[in-house]
Enzyme design. Sequence first.
Site, PDB file in Angstrom:
ATOM      1  N   ASP A  73       0.702  -0.767   0.043  1.00 53.73           N
ATOM      2  CA  ASP A  73      -0.441   0.218   0.174  1.00 53.73           C
ATOM      3  C   ASP A  73       0.780   1.177  -0.023  1.00 53.73           C
ATOM      4  O   ASP A  73       1.947   1.570   1.520  1.00 53.73           O
ATOM      5  CB  ASP A  73      -0.646   0.080   0.638  1.00 53.73           C
ATOM      6  CG  ASP A  73      -1.825   1.466   1.402  1.00 53.73           C
ATOM      7  OD1 ASP A  73      -2.730   1.259   0.595  1.00 53.73           O
ATOM      8  OD2 ASP A  73      -1.240   1.967   2.022  1.00 53.73           O
ATOM      9  N   GLU A 123      -1.964  -1.649  -5.998  1.00 50.38           N
ATOM     10  CA  GLU A 123      -2.819  -1.009  -5.641  1.00 50.38           C
ATOM     11  C   GLU A 123      -2.834   0.187  -7.558  1.00 50.38           C
ATOM     12  O   GLU A 123      -1.608   0.976  -7.697  1.00 50.38           O
ATOM     13  CB  GLU A 123      -2.846  -0.191  -4.900  1.00 50.38           C
ATOM     14  CG  GLU A 123      -4.851   0.219  -5.055  1.00 50.38           C
ATOM     15  CD  GLU A 123      -4.912   1.010  -3.885  1.00 50.38           C
ATOM     16  OE1 GLU A 123      -7.049   1.176  -3.911  1.00 50.38           O
ATOM     17  OE2 GLU A 123      -4.363   1.552  -2.853  1.00 50.38           O
ATOM     18  N   ASP A 172      -2.959   1.640   7.183  1.00 46.42           N
ATOM     19  CA  ASP A 172      -2.119   0.970   6.294  1.00 46.42           C
ATOM     20  C   ASP A 172      -1.569  -0.491   6.074  1.00 46.42           C
ATOM     21  O   ASP A 172      -2.009  -0.618   4.927  1.00 46.42           O
ATOM     22  CB  ASP A 172      -1.076   1.848   6.416  1.00 46.42           C
ATOM     23  CG  ASP A 172      -1.356   4.013   6.042  1.00 46.42           C
ATOM     24  OD1 ASP A 172      -2.911   4.111   5.038  1.00 46.42           O
ATOM     25  OD2 ASP A 172      -0.643   4.238   7.291  1.00 46.42           O
TER      26      ASP A 172
END
Length: 381
Positions: A192, A284, A366
């Site tokens: 992330d 992502e 996170d």
Amino acid sequence: MMCAMAQRVKRAFTYRFYPTPEQAEQLARTFGCVRLVYNKALEERSRAYALHGRGVSYGESSAMLAAWKRTQELAFLGEVSSVPLQQALRHLQAAFTNFFAKRAAYPRFKSRKRSRLSAEYTRSAFTWRDGRLTLAKTGTPLRIVWSRPLPEGAEPSTVTVSRNAAGRWFVSILCEDTVRPLDPVEGVVGIDAGIASLLVLSRPIPGVTDAVGKVANPRHERADRVRLARAQRALARKEKGSSNRAKAKVRVARVHARITDRRRDHLHKLTTSIVRENQVIAIEDLTVRNLVRNRRLARAVSDASWRQVRTMLEYKAAWYGRELVVVDRWFPSSKLCSACGAVAAAMPLEVREWVCAACGATHDRDVNAAKNILAAGLAER
């Protein structure tokens, strides 16, 4: 698990070099001619379409270049190697190909002050002998600082010479190299991207992350912000067109170059460590272009350089036999409980820790997102 075979790849090796005054003059003239040819060819293509509704091919542009050299006004184009000029036309052709394929915007004219100064030489325009590189019309070999060796037996196919705004000269040598995949490992990781932490991994990696999997953000731009501001203020005080202003502009460029070099070095070491330790890497799909439109976040997002992280992970994973999985940008990684799968109604950016209403699990925002990205990536495989 079988190991992938070694592969031959085109790889560019970049080195600093220090030209003689004669070489510097010849290369500076070449840079100017490359820019001129590119701009004139772009102008002719645009005019042909505006007046006659037709395109101009690379062959026609090449014929135009030959005609320009025969004119008294542009006869100086013959004083530099013809290969970089032809390469400029090929780059313009590629730019139009990308435009018509809707991969890029319409080609723009190269600015004398802002465009990158570079010239590309193919095999017919340079000599490579006994580790010494000589460019056409430069006379003597370049004095290159060999910070690392080229692959054994390498034969350069293309050489690109450039000079940045800080006045540093670089030569990029493109040649074939054999890349051998790493031995397979069992590790898998979800990543992330963040600002407070540069990256947050779904599992900690000793020597790379802290105990929970967070990679500290070095904030290279912020670390040199005072130095950069001081150099920019000094530049603003100098009279336009003066030699002192030119010197002050170089000092500003040197600060920017220092920031860029430190950032790139850190990201290379970080991404290499991640690729070595994991067989599957899930990330992502972020739209950095949209994120930098936020004035509050633009500077921090640019300093984090998420796009560069992804690019490095992509080609290193391909080289070393790893698998990179990209998760859809709309996947609710932050709002989804990694323990039970419940989705929170809302998750404002200022919320860094939260408790799942369904199962009572406490999450670091996170770390939870990284675990969810990993799970989604493994599911997509």
